[in-house]
Design an enzyme around this catalytic site. Structure first.
Site, PDB file in Angstrom:
ATOM      1  CE  LYS A   1      20.788 -13.022  -6.337  1.00  0.00           C
ATOM      2  NZ  LYS A   1      20.036 -12.637  -7.127  1.00  0.00           N
TER       3      LYS A   1
ATOM      4  NE  ARG B   1      -2.715  -1.150   3.344  1.00  0.00           N
ATOM      5  CZ  ARG B   1      -3.987  -0.515   3.930  1.00  0.00           C
ATOM      6  NH1 ARG B   1      -3.666   0.867   4.027  1.00  0.00           N
ATOM      7  NH2 ARG B   1      -4.355  -1.226   3.689  1.00  0.00           N
ATOM      8  CB  THR B   2       3.997   2.335   1.676  1.00  0.00           C
ATOM      9  OG1 THR B   2       3.614   2.244   3.418  1.00  0.00           O
ATOM     10  CG2 THR B   2       4.682   3.771   1.675  1.00  0.00           C
TER      11      THR B   2
ATOM     12  NE  ARG C   1       7.588   1.833   5.108  1.00  0.00           N
ATOM     13  CZ  ARG C   1       5.972   0.562   5.400  1.00  0.00           C
ATOM     14  NH1 ARG C   1       6.187  -0.447   5.397  1.00  0.00           N
ATOM     15  NH2 ARG C   1       5.642   1.416   4.945  1.00  0.00           N
TER      16      ARG C   1
ATOM     17  CG  HIS D   1       4.778   5.443   8.038  1.00  0.00           C
ATOM     18  ND1 HIS D   1       5.950   6.561   6.641  1.00  0.00           N
ATOM     19  CD2 HIS D   1       4.692   4.445   7.487  1.00  0.00           C
ATOM     20  CE1 HIS D   1       5.012   5.333   6.002  1.00  0.00           C
ATOM     21  NE2 HIS D   1       4.260   4.914   6.219  1.00  0.00           N
TER      22      HIS D   1
END
Lengths: 428, 308, 192
Positions: free
Chosen positions: B82, B54-55, B104, B132
Site C-alpha cells: 500500500k 525457496r529462499t 529480499r 545474493h
C-alpha cells in the site's frame, strides 16, 4: 550608499558608490555613508542561474519561489531561471506569468520563468511558445527539462519557431529508449552495484543530432547539464563549425563522480547522489573542467532540484533524481576550477554571471562590475572553509550531495540592484 | 561481522569460517533432532519484497533449527504494497525487536539502505541485480563438499550475468577463495567493464567446458528476449544451453550446478539437471546449513542489545 | 574447560605445576581402571570427550581400557558451543568438532570426559547436547581435575585429582597432542 574595500574580481580594494540601483562611482576612499565594509572580500557580479527548479506551483513541499530564491541569494545569485516542469507545467502564458509574479512578490532574487517546449512536457505538441514570449514574463528560454525533446521533427520545429523572438531551446539530452529504467552512469560502478546503466551515448547521440539540426535550420541551441567527455567533444566540434550552440555544466558534475554511489561519507547506494544526468567518471569530470575553462562549455548552471526527505530516504531505484545546489555552487566551482588553477575570478564571473545572462537574453543581469551597471553584486570570502551543513540551508529541501564534505568559500553579502538580500551570510 | 550484505565484504578467512561452521552444522541436519538451542530468544525477520519461496523457507528452516523466533513479513498484501516506504517498514521491524532482518528486495542496494535504519543485523537474501551472498556461500560449500577443494577450482558461470545477483556474489566469493571463475554469456548479457572483474570472460561455452571443474548455469528469463538481449529462446538454448552433448565435453569429475529455479529445456536439459553430476538437490540442503552458519555467526554471540 | 591458549608459564611464583606428565598418566590409568570396575568391564560404555582436551583425554582412556581389558571402547566427541549458557557474553565462537561414537549413544553408558571440572556449566551444556543426540542408558562424568566451585548440582564419577583452588585462580591443562607437553598448571590471578 558606499560599499567599502571590495576587491573587484580579486583586484585591489576599492569603494563602490551605489545610487538608484546602479553603480555610480568606483574608486578608493569615496566620501559618503558606509553601507557595508567588505574588508577585502572578493566582489563578483551577481550570479545568474540558467537552470533552477523552484517547484512552485505544485510541489511546495519541496521548494517555493520564496525559499528557492532565498537559497539563491544565499548562494550569491541575483537572478534564476525557473524550470518549466512544475505542476501545472509552465507551458502557457498564464502559468509563466504566475511564476513571474510570485518572483516579483516573494523573490529574494529576480525570477525569470522558462517555458515548456511541448504541452505538458509530453513531447508531442508544441506549447504556445510565442504567447509565453509575449507575456509579462518575456520568456526567451524554452525547455522540457526533466524530459528530452526526443522527437527529431518536433525538436527541429521548436528550434526554428523560437527564432521569431530570439528564443533558445535548452535541451535535456537523454535518448529515452537507451535510458529506460537507468539508474547510474553505465560503467564499472554500475556493473558492480547492479544498477541499471545510463550510457553516455544516450546523451551524446541527442546532442550530436541537435547540433546538426540547429545548424541545419540556423537556430540557437543550448545544451543543459552536459555530463560526458563525449558531449564536450561534440559541442567543441559544433562550435568549431561556427554554429550557435551553447552549453552548461552543473557544479556537481564538476566535482563528483559515479563512485559516490559506492563510497561516500553517507554510505553506499545513498540516493542523495542520484541525479539526472547521472554522475559520471573521473575522466568525464576532467573533460568538463577543461571545457568550462576553454569556453567550450559556456556556463555553470546549478540544476538546483529540491526533493523532500521521503523522496530520498529510500532504496536507490525508488528515489527521486536531483540535488540542490544554489547555496553551494560558487564553493563547488571554487573547489573544482579556481583551486585547480583552471579559472581565475574574472572567468568565474564570466561563466556564472555574464554568459548565462546573455544566453537567457536576461536584461539587467550579468553586467560587469563597473560604473553604469546594475548594482548586482556578490561579496565572497574565498579563504573560508567549512563543513557543508544541510540543516543550515535556506532551501526547503536538504538533498545536498556535499553533506559530510568540506568546501571552500562563503558568500558574505549579496546585493540586488543595490539592495542587500544577504548580509553577513544571513538573509536580509 | 555485523551484517552479511555483499560477498565482497567477506575476506578469505571470514568465508572459510562460515564454510567450516556449516560443515559442523551439516551433521545437525543429518540427525533425528535437527534443532539447536543456540538462538533461543533471538528474533529473525524474513522481509521478502519479492516472491521467493525457496529462499524464504531455507532461511526459515535455518533460523528455526537454531531455535530463533521467525517472523515472515511478505510485502504482498501488507502495508508495503500500500505504498509504505522501506524506511517505515524498517522502523516497524525495529519496534518488534528484530535481531536480524533477512531481506529480499527488487532494488539493488536495498539491504545497504535498510542497515541504516535498523539496529539488528541485515542479511541480504538477494537485492535486485546486485548480490545474493548466501547463495554464493552455499554454492562454494557444495563445490567443496563434492570436489574437496576450492583453491584452483575452475568454475564457469553461464548465462544472464548482467542481471544476475548470483553471478556477482559468486565472482567475489570464489575469487577470494582462490577459485578461477570464467563468465560465459552472449555479449548483450554481460555488464560493461566486466573485464575489470576478478574473473575471465568468454562468449564461447564450448571452448570453456573442457577445462571446467564446475559449470554453474544461471536462469535466463524469457522476457529478456523481448528486450532484444537475444533473438529467441531456441537460439539461446542452442548457443548457451547445457545439454547431453555439451556435458560430454566435461571431464569425469566435473559437476553441474544451478541456483534454481530452472528453466528445463532452456539453459539446462532435464537429462543434465537430473544426472549424477548435478548438485542441484544438494544445493537446496546445503542452503539451510550455510544459512544456519551465517545466522549463528551473526547472532550466536554478543550483539548490540546484549548486556556485556 | 581450561584456558590454555598461551604457552606454559614456566617458573615464577605465580604459576605452579600441580601435575606433571607422570602424574597425569597415573591419574588416567586409575580412571580407566575405575571405569572398568564400575561398569563391569565397560561392556556398553562409550567415551565422549568435550573438545578440545576432553576429546584427547577420552582417546587416551579408550587406549588404556583396550590395553587392560582388550576391549575396544567407542570414542566420540561432543561440541557444546551451541549449548553454552554464556554465548551472549562474547562474540560468536568457532565451533568444535562433534563426532558421534560408532554405534551412537542410544542405550549405552556414556562417560563424558573433560579436562577440568569447575562451575559445572560445561557439563550441563554437554548433557543437553547428548540429549539431542540420543538416549543413553546412563551418563557418567570423568575429569582430570576437579577444582571445586560448582555452580550447578553436578559431580564427577571419576576424578584424576581434586585440586583446591581459589576462585580467582586459573587451571591450565596442557596435553602432548595439542600443546606439546603434559602438565596441569595453577595460575594465580594477575599472572600471565
Amino acid at each position: 550608499m558606499i560599499i567599502r574595500n571590495a576587491r573587484i574580481l580579486g583586484g585591489d580594494p576599492v569603494d563602490l558608490r551605489i545610487e538608484n540601483g546602479l553603480i555610480a562611482e568606483i574608486g578608493p576612499g569615496l566620501g559618503g555613508v558606509t553601507a557595508f565594509d567588505a574588508d577585502g572580500l572578493l566582489a563578483l557580479p551577481g550570479l545568474v542561474d540558467l537552470h533552477t527548479h523552484l517547484r512552485e506551483p505544485g510541489r511546495e513541499d519541496a521548494e517555493t519561489v520564496e525559499t528557492g530564491t532565498q537559497a539563491a541569494a544565499r548562494g550569491g545569485y541575483t537572478a534564476v531561471h525557473a524550470m518549466a516542469n512544475t505542476s501545472p507545467v509552465a507551458d502557457t502564458a498564464g502559468v509563466v506569468e504566475q511564476v513571474w509574479r510570485l518572483g516579483q512578490e516573494y523573490g529574494h532574487c529576480d525570477v525569470q520563468p522558462i517555458g515548456a517546449v511541448t504541452s505538458g512536457l509530453d513531447g508531442r505538441q508544441l506549447a504556445e511558445l510565442g504567447a509565453m514570449a509575449d507575456s509579462a514574463a518575456r520568456v526567451r528560454v524554452f525547455s522540457d527539462d526533466g524530459k528530452c525533446v526526443s522527437d527529431a521533427v518536433l525538436m527541429r520545429r521548436a528550434l526554428e519557431y523560437v527564432k521569431a523572438f530570439d528564443g533558445v531551446v535548452a535541451q535535456h539530452a537523454q535518448e529515452p529508449r537507451l535510458t529506460e529504467g537507468a539508474q547510474l552512469n553505465e560503467g564499472e560502478v554500475s556493473g558492480r552495484l547492479g544498477l541499471a546503466g545510463w550510457p553516455a551515448v544516450a546523451e551524446e547521440a541527442i546532442i550530436a543530432r541537435d547540433c546538426l539540426l540547429a545548424a541545419h535550420v540556423g537556430s540557437r541551441l543550448h545544451v543543459c547539464h552536459v555530463s560526458t567527455a563525449g558531449s564536450v567533444e561534440i559541442i567543441r566540434w559544433a562550435k568549431s563549425k561556427g554554429w550557435d550552440v551553447t552549453a552548461e555544466v552543473t557544479p556537481h558534475h564538476l566535482l563528483l563522480t559515479d563512485s559516490c554511489a559506492e563510497h561516500s561519507p553517507v554510505g553506499p547506494y545513498n540516493p542523495i547522489y542520484k541525479v539526472n544526468p547521472p554522475l559520471r567518471t573521473r575522466e568525464d569530470v576532467r573533460a568538463l573542467r577543461e571545457a568550462l575553462a576553454d569556453g567550450t562549455i559556456d556556463c555553470v548552471a546549478t540544476d538546483h532540484a529540491p526533493h523532500p526527505v521521503e523522496d530520498k530516504e529510500t532504496e536507490w531505484a525508488a528515489a527521486a533524481m536531483g540535488m540542490i545546489g544554489l547555496e553551494t555552487a560558487l564553493s563547488a566551482v571554487q573547489e573544482a576550477m579556481v583551486e585547480t588553477g583552471l579559472l581565475d575570478w574574472a572567468a568565474v564571473a564570466d561563466r556564472m554571471s555574464a554568459r548565462p545572462a546573455r544566453i537567457g537574453r536576461l536584461a539587467g543581469h550579468g553586467q560587469p562590475v563597473e560604473v553604469g551597471s546594475a548594482a548586482n553584486l556578490t561579496l565572497y570570502d574565498p579563504s573560508a572553509r567549512a563543513l557543508v551543513d544541510p540543516g543550515a540551508m535556506a532551501s526547503k529541501s536538504r538533498n545536498t550531495p556535499y553533506e559530510g564534505m568540506t568546501l571552500p568559500g562563503r558568500v558574505v553579502a549579496t546585493f540586488l540592484r543595490g539592495r542587500p538580500t544577504v548580509l553577513e551570510g544571513k538573509l536580509v | 561481522m555485523k551484517h552479511l550484505i555483499s560477498a565482497g565484504d567477506l575476506g578469505r578467512d571470514d568465508a572459510l569460517l562460515i564454510l567450516d561452521t556449516a560443515e559442523e552444522l551439516a551433521r545437525v541436519s543429518e540427525r533425528s533432532i535437527k534443532k539447536l538451542p543456540t538462538l533461543r530468544g533471538r528474533t529473525v525477520v524474513n522481509l521478502f519484497f519479492e516472491d521467493s519461496t525457496r529462499t524464504r523457507i531455507s532461511f526459515e528452516a535455518a533460523a528455526k533449527r537454531l531455535s530463533a523466533d521467525v517472523i515472515n513479513f511478505s510485502a504482498k498484501g501488507s502495508s508495503v504494497s500500500k505504498g509504505e516506504s522501506l524506511k517505515d517498514t524498517a522502523l516497524t521491524l525495529e519496534a518488534m525487536g528484530a535481531d536480524a532482518v533477512v531481506i529480499r528486495h527488487g532494488a539493488s542496494g536495498a539491504p545497504h539502505r535498510l542497515a541504516n535504519w535498523v539496529r539488528g543485523s541485515v542479511v541480504n537474501a538477494g537485492d535486485g541485480t546486485h548480490e545474493h551472498p548466501t547463495q554464493a556461500l552455499l554454492d562454494a560449500f557444495s563445490m567443496r563438499r563434492r570436489l574437496g577443494r576450492l583453491e584452483g577450482l575452475k568454475v564457469a558461470v553461464v548465462g544472464d550475468i548482467l542481471h544476475s545477483r548470483v553471478a556477482r556474489s559468486n565472482v567475489l566469493l570464489l575469487s577470494a577463495l582462490g577459485a578461477e571463475v570464467t563468465l560465459v554469456a552472449p555479449p548483450t548479457l554481460l555488464p560493461v567493464a566486466v573485464e575489470n572483474w576478478p574473473c575471465q570472460v568468454s562468449y564461447d561455452l564450448d571452448s570453456v567446458l573442457p577445462k571446467s571443474d564446475v559449470v554453474m548455469m544461471l536462469r535466463v528469463q524469457l522476457e529478456r528476449q523481448n528486450a532484444a538481449f537475444f533473438p529467441s529462446a531456441r537460439e539461446y538454448s542452442r548457443r548457451y544451453g547445457l545439454d547431453r552433448d555439451r556435458v560430454a565435453k566435461l571431464h569425469d569429475d566435473a559437476i553441474v550446478m544451478h541456483p534454481g529455479p530452472m528453466n528445463r529445456g532452456m539453459e539446462i536439459s532435464a537429462e543434465v539437471a537430473d544426472s549424477p553430476r548435478s548438485t542441484i538437490v544438494e544445493q537446496v540442503a546445503n542452503g539451510v546449513t550455510v544459512r544456519m552458519a551465517v545466522l549463528y555467526l551473526l547472532l550466536g554471540g554478543a550483539i548490540g542489545g546484549d548486556v556485556q | 574447560m581450561s584456558d590454555a591458549q598461551n604457552p606454559p608459564v614456566s617458573g615464577g611464583d605465580l604459576a605452579r605445576a600441580v601435575l606433571e606428565g607422570p602424574d597425569i598418566h597415573r591419574a588416567l590409568t586409575r580412571i580407566a581402571h575405575e571405569i572398568l570396575e564400575r561398569t563391569k568391564g565397560a561392556e556398553s560404555v562409550v567415551l565422549v570427550g568435550i573438545p578440545t582436551r576432553g576429546a584427547t583425554l577420552a582417546r587416551r582412556l579408550a587406549e588404556r581400557v583396550a590395553r587392560f581389558e582388550g576391549r575396544k571402547v567407542p570414542v566420540g566427541a561432543v561440541d557444546i558451543t551451541m549449548y553454552r549458557d554464556d554465548l551472549r557474553l562474547r562474540p560468536a565462537r568457532p565451533l568444535g568438532h562433534t563426532e558421534l561414537p560408532p554405534g551412537g549413544i542410544d542405550d549405552r553408558i556414556v562417560v563424558l570426559v573433560d579436562d577440568v571440572l569447575f562451575s559445572g556449566r560445561t557439563v550441563r551444556a554437554a548433557l543437553d547436547a547428548l540429549n539431542d543426540l540420543g538416549r543413553p542408558r546412563a551418563v557418567q562424568l570423568a575429569t582430570l581435575v576437579d577444582r571445586g566451585h560448582r555452580e550447578l548440582p553436578i559431580r564427577a564419577d571419576y576424578v584424576g585429582k581434586n585440586l583446591p583452588t581459589a576462585k580467582s585462580e586459573k587451571v591450565k591443562v596442557y596435553l602432548e597432542e595439542t600443546d606439546g607437553r603434559d602438565a596441569v598448571v595453577l595460575v594465580r590471578e594477575g599472572a600471565r
